[in-house]
Structure formats: structure tokens, C-alpha cells
Design a protein around this motif. Structure first.
Motif, PDB file in Angstrom:
ATOM      1  N   GLY A  82      -0.594  -7.911   9.131  1.00 51.47           N
ATOM      2  CA  GLY A  82       0.019  -8.390   7.893  1.00 51.47           C
ATOM      3  C   GLY A  82      -0.873  -8.157   6.689  1.00 51.47           C
ATOM      4  N   THR A  83      -2.159  -8.407   6.854  1.00 48.91           N
ATOM      5  CA  THR A  83      -3.124  -8.188   5.776  1.00 48.91           C
ATOM      6  C   THR A  83      -3.200  -6.702   5.421  1.00 48.91           C
ATOM      7  OG1 THR A  83      -4.376 -10.121   6.491  1.00 48.91           O
ATOM      8  CG2 THR A  83      -5.536  -8.537   5.110  1.00 48.91           C
ATOM      9  N   VAL A  84      -3.275  -5.858   6.432  1.00 52.76           N
ATOM     10  CA  VAL A  84      -3.304  -4.407   6.213  1.00 52.76           C
ATOM     11  C   VAL A  84      -1.989  -3.946   5.577  1.00 52.76           C
ATOM     12  CG1 VAL A  84      -3.378  -2.158   7.386  1.00 52.76           C
ATOM     13  CG2 VAL A  84      -4.989  -3.975   8.028  1.00 52.76           C
ATOM     14  N   TYR A  85      -0.880  -4.518   6.018  1.00 55.13           N
ATOM     15  CA  TYR A  85       0.437  -4.180   5.471  1.00 55.13           C
ATOM     16  C   TYR A  85       0.487  -4.495   3.970  1.00 55.13           C
ATOM     17  CZ  TYR A  85       5.577  -4.251   5.076  1.00 55.13           C
ATOM     18  OH  TYR A  85       6.881  -4.025   4.702  1.00 55.13           O
ATOM     19  N   GLY A  86      -0.042  -5.662   3.580  1.00 56.33           N
ATOM     20  CA  GLY A  86      -0.086  -6.010   2.157  1.00 56.33           C
ATOM     21  C   GLY A  86      -0.918  -5.017   1.361  1.00 56.33           C
ATOM     22  N   ALA A  87      -2.067  -4.622   1.897  1.00 59.09           N
ATOM     23  CA  ALA A  87      -2.907  -3.628   1.212  1.00 59.09           C
ATOM     24  C   ALA A  87      -2.192  -2.287   1.117  1.00 59.09           C
ATOM     25  CB  ALA A  87      -4.243  -3.478   1.944  1.00 59.09           C
ATOM     26  N   LEU A  88      -1.480  -1.914   2.171  1.00 57.24           N
ATOM     27  CA  LEU A  88      -0.718  -0.663   2.161  1.00 57.24           C
ATOM     28  C   LEU A  88       0.404  -0.711   1.116  1.00 57.24           C
ATOM     29  CD1 LEU A  88      -0.281   2.122   3.444  1.00 57.24           C
ATOM     30  CD2 LEU A  88       1.190   1.006   5.129  1.00 57.24           C
ATOM     31  N   LEU A  89       1.059  -1.856   0.982  1.00 55.89           N
ATOM     32  CA  LEU A  89       2.084  -2.005  -0.057  1.00 55.89           C
ATOM     33  C   LEU A  89       1.478  -1.795  -1.444  1.00 55.89           C
ATOM     34  CD1 LEU A  89       4.168  -5.075   1.163  1.00 55.89           C
ATOM     35  CD2 LEU A  89       4.889  -2.678   1.062  1.00 55.89           C
ATOM     36  N   TYR A  90       0.283  -2.342  -1.661  1.00 56.46           N
ATOM     37  CA  TYR A  90      -0.392  -2.131  -2.945  1.00 56.46           C
ATOM     38  C   TYR A  90      -0.632  -0.640  -3.179  1.00 56.46           C
ATOM     39  CZ  TYR A  90      -4.068  -1.530  -6.320  1.00 56.46           C
ATOM     40  OH  TYR A  90      -4.796  -1.067  -7.390  1.00 56.46           O
ATOM     41  N   VAL A  91      -1.169   0.043  -2.183  1.00 57.12           N
ATOM     42  CA  VAL A  91      -1.471   1.475  -2.325  1.00 57.12           C
ATOM     43  C   VAL A  91      -0.209   2.258  -2.658  1.00 57.12           C
ATOM     44  CG1 VAL A  91      -2.223   3.545  -1.078  1.00 57.12           C
ATOM     45  CG2 VAL A  91      -3.556   1.433  -0.900  1.00 57.12           C
ATOM     46  N   VAL A  92       0.846   2.039  -1.897  1.00 56.67           N
ATOM     47  CA  VAL A  92       2.092   2.779  -2.138  1.00 56.67           C
ATOM     48  C   VAL A  92       2.677   2.430  -3.503  1.00 56.67           C
ATOM     49  CG1 VAL A  92       4.474   3.083  -1.362  1.00 56.67           C
ATOM     50  CG2 VAL A  92       2.604   3.097   0.302  1.00 56.67           C
ATOM     51  N   ASN A  93       2.764   1.127  -3.805  1.00 59.01           N
ATOM     52  CA  ASN A  93       3.421   0.698  -5.045  1.00 59.01           C
ATOM     53  C   ASN A  93       2.614   1.015  -6.299  1.00 59.01           C
ATOM     54  OD1 ASN A  93       5.637  -0.284  -3.670  1.00 59.01           O
ATOM     55  ND2 ASN A  93       4.826  -2.350  -3.543  1.00 59.01           N
ATOM     56  N   PHE A  94       1.307   0.764  -6.269  1.00 53.63           N
ATOM     57  CA  PHE A  94       0.501   0.871  -7.484  1.00 53.63           C
ATOM     58  C   PHE A  94      -0.260   2.186  -7.626  1.00 53.63           C
ATOM     59  CE2 PHE A  94       1.501  -3.518  -7.730  1.00 53.63           C
ATOM     60  CZ  PHE A  94       1.433  -3.826  -9.075  1.00 53.63           C
ATOM     61  N   LEU A  95      -0.615   2.808  -6.521  1.00 54.93           N
ATOM     62  CA  LEU A  95      -1.403   4.033  -6.610  1.00 54.93           C
ATOM     63  C   LEU A  95      -0.576   5.298  -6.411  1.00 54.93           C
ATOM     64  CD1 LEU A  95      -4.656   2.896  -4.753  1.00 54.93           C
ATOM     65  CD2 LEU A  95      -4.052   2.691  -7.179  1.00 54.93           C
ATOM     66  N   VAL A  96       0.601   5.165  -5.784  1.00 56.30           N
ATOM     67  CA  VAL A  96       1.453   6.338  -5.565  1.00 56.30           C
ATOM     68  C   VAL A  96       2.684   6.300  -6.477  1.00 56.30           C
ATOM     69  CG1 VAL A  96       2.823   7.622  -3.878  1.00 56.30           C
ATOM     70  CG2 VAL A  96       0.648   6.600  -3.180  1.00 56.30           C
ATOM     71  N   LEU A  97       3.528   5.290  -6.307  1.00 52.47           N
ATOM     72  CA  LEU A  97       4.792   5.238  -7.049  1.00 52.47           C
ATOM     73  C   LEU A  97       4.628   4.906  -8.528  1.00 52.47           C
ATOM     74  CD1 LEU A  97       7.107   3.477  -4.450  1.00 52.47           C
ATOM     75  CD2 LEU A  97       6.935   5.904  -4.979  1.00 52.47           C
ATOM     76  N   SER A  98       3.790   3.956  -8.832  1.00 51.81           N
ATOM     77  CA  SER A  98       3.641   3.510 -10.225  1.00 51.81           C
ATOM     78  C   SER A  98       3.231   4.630 -11.179  1.00 51.81           C
ATOM     79  CB  SER A  98       2.661   2.341 -10.303  1.00 51.81           C
ATOM     80  OG  SER A  98       2.440   1.973 -11.635  1.00 51.81           O
ATOM     81  N   PRO A  99       2.186   5.395 -10.886  1.00 55.00           N
ATOM     82  CA  PRO A  99       1.829   6.470 -11.825  1.00 55.00           C
ATOM     83  C   PRO A  99       2.935   7.509 -12.003  1.00 55.00           C
ATOM     84  CG  PRO A  99       0.039   6.105 -10.275  1.00 55.00           C
ATOM     85  CD  PRO A  99       1.213   5.301  -9.795  1.00 55.00           C
ATOM     86  N   LEU A 100       3.717   7.738 -10.952  1.00 54.25           N
ATOM     87  CA  LEU A 100       4.775   8.738 -11.015  1.00 54.25           C
ATOM     88  C   LEU A 100       6.054   8.226 -11.680  1.00 54.25           C
ATOM     89  CD1 LEU A 100       4.451  10.191  -7.400  1.00 54.25           C
ATOM     90  CD2 LEU A 100       3.661  11.245  -9.531  1.00 54.25           C
ATOM     91  N   LEU A 101       6.429   6.989 -11.368  1.00 56.89           N
ATOM     92  CA  LEU A 101       7.744   6.493 -11.775  1.00 56.89           C
ATOM     93  C   LEU A 101       7.719   5.301 -12.723  1.00 56.89           C
ATOM     94  CD1 LEU A 101       9.400   6.654  -8.236  1.00 56.89           C
ATOM     95  CD2 LEU A 101       9.582   8.343 -10.076  1.00 56.89           C
ATOM     96  N   PHE A 102       6.713   4.442 -12.605  1.00 59.80           N
ATOM     97  CA  PHE A 102       6.671   3.190 -13.359  1.00 59.80           C
ATOM     98  C   PHE A 102       5.296   2.973 -13.982  1.00 59.80           C
ATOM     99  CE2 PHE A 102       9.254   2.622  -9.442  1.00 59.80           C
ATOM    100  CZ  PHE A 102      10.503   2.676 -10.034  1.00 59.80           C
ATOM    101  N   PRO A 103       4.922   3.768 -14.974  1.00 55.62           N
ATOM    102  CA  PRO A 103       3.564   3.694 -15.526  1.00 55.62           C
ATOM    103  C   PRO A 103       3.205   2.349 -16.153  1.00 55.62           C
ATOM    104  CG  PRO A 103       4.944   5.208 -16.804  1.00 55.62           C
ATOM    105  CD  PRO A 103       5.724   4.811 -15.605  1.00 55.62           C
TER     106      PRO A 103
END
Length: 151
Positions: A82-103
Motif C-alpha cells: 500500500g505504501t509503495v502503491y501510494g508512492a507509485l501513484l505520486y510518480v504517475v500522477n505528478f511526474l508523468v501525467l501532470s507535466p504532460l496534461l495538467f501543468p
């Protein structure tokens, strides 16, 4: 429940940061469906839309974790994953998707967002303690007074 805790903690943190607007995270989330940073600047985002989007996304992330949870053999494993899953959500949401779609999310406090996502995943895992194969297992999977069999 994890999503509500996440939203509350994030809003509390936002209220302590300049300009001290607790509702800003909800406006940022609303901007996903209401037109990005320009919509925030024009005052066209709604905290209610932001809350709805946040709860839908949190539920979706919870459902994905629920598909994983039955494969976890101990409560400790559930907490770790669960802890790793939360960190993975951060990586996907803030480091991958956010710069591309939601700056606009680049304006968020990144160390805090990582922390909040890790807490989200850990709290989410608590809801799966004692389910399925872990039903009889204690919180820490330690059985006091029992000795391992001698072979």
C-alpha cells in the motif's frame, strides 16, 4: 475513506502555505475537467467539482488496490505494498501525467504531495487488513506465546 483523509490533510497543509487558501487543492483538481490553470485564474473552477473528481479518482485507485489485495499474504505485506502503491501513484500522477496534461500541479509542494500519496496508500492498505487469507492474522502477524516447530 482514504481519499477523504487525503483531501483533508492536503487542504490543511494548503491553509498553512502562502497564500493560505485551504480550497486551492480542490480548485487544482477541478481544473482537470474545468479548463486548466486558466480556469483557476479566471475563477471558473468549483471546489465541489474538485471534490467530486478527487473522490472518483480515489475510489478508482482504491478499486485497483482491491484487485491486488487478495494476492497479499500478510497484513505487513499489505501495508508495504500500500505504501509503495501510494508512492507509485505520486510518480504517475505528478511526474508523468501532470507535466504532460495538467501543468498546474507543478505548482503543488512536491515533497508534501509525495508524503500525502504515501499516506493515502498506507491508509488504503489498512482497509484490507484481515480480509481473505489474512482474516485470522493479527495486526503485525505476530503470534505471542507460540514457538516455531522444531525440525
Amino acid at each position: 475513506m482514504s481519499g477523504l483523509i487525503f483531501a483533508g490533510v492536503t487542504m490543511l497543509f494548503a491553509s498553512t502555505q502562502p497564500p493560505g487558501k485551504a480550497e486551492m487543492p480542490l480548485h487544482m483538481i477541478a481544473s482537470i475537467v474545468q479548463g486548466g490553470k486558466q480556469a483557476i485564474m479566471a475563477g471558473q473552477t468549483s471546489i465541489w467539482v474538485g471534490l467530486a473528481v478527487h473522490l472518483v479518482l480515489s475510489a478508482a485507485f482504491g478499486i485497483v488496490f482491491a484487485l491486488i489485495a487478495p494476492m497479499l499474504r500478510t497484513n505487513g505485506t499489505a501495508a508495504l505494498i500500500g505504501t509503495v502503491y501510494g508512492a507509485l501513484l505520486y510518480v504517475v500522477n505528478f511526474l508523468v501525467l501532470s507535466p504532460l496534461l495538467f501543468p498546474v500541479f507543478g505548482d503543488a509542494n512536491q515533497p508534501f504531495e509525495l508524503f500525502a500519496h504515501v499516506v493515502f496508500g498506507t491508509v488504503l492498505a489498512f482497509f484490507f487488513y484481515g480480509s481473505g487469507v489474512r482474516r485470522g492474522e493479527g495486526f503485525l502477524a505476530i503470534r505471542l506465546g507460540e514457538r516455531a516447530p522444531v525440525q
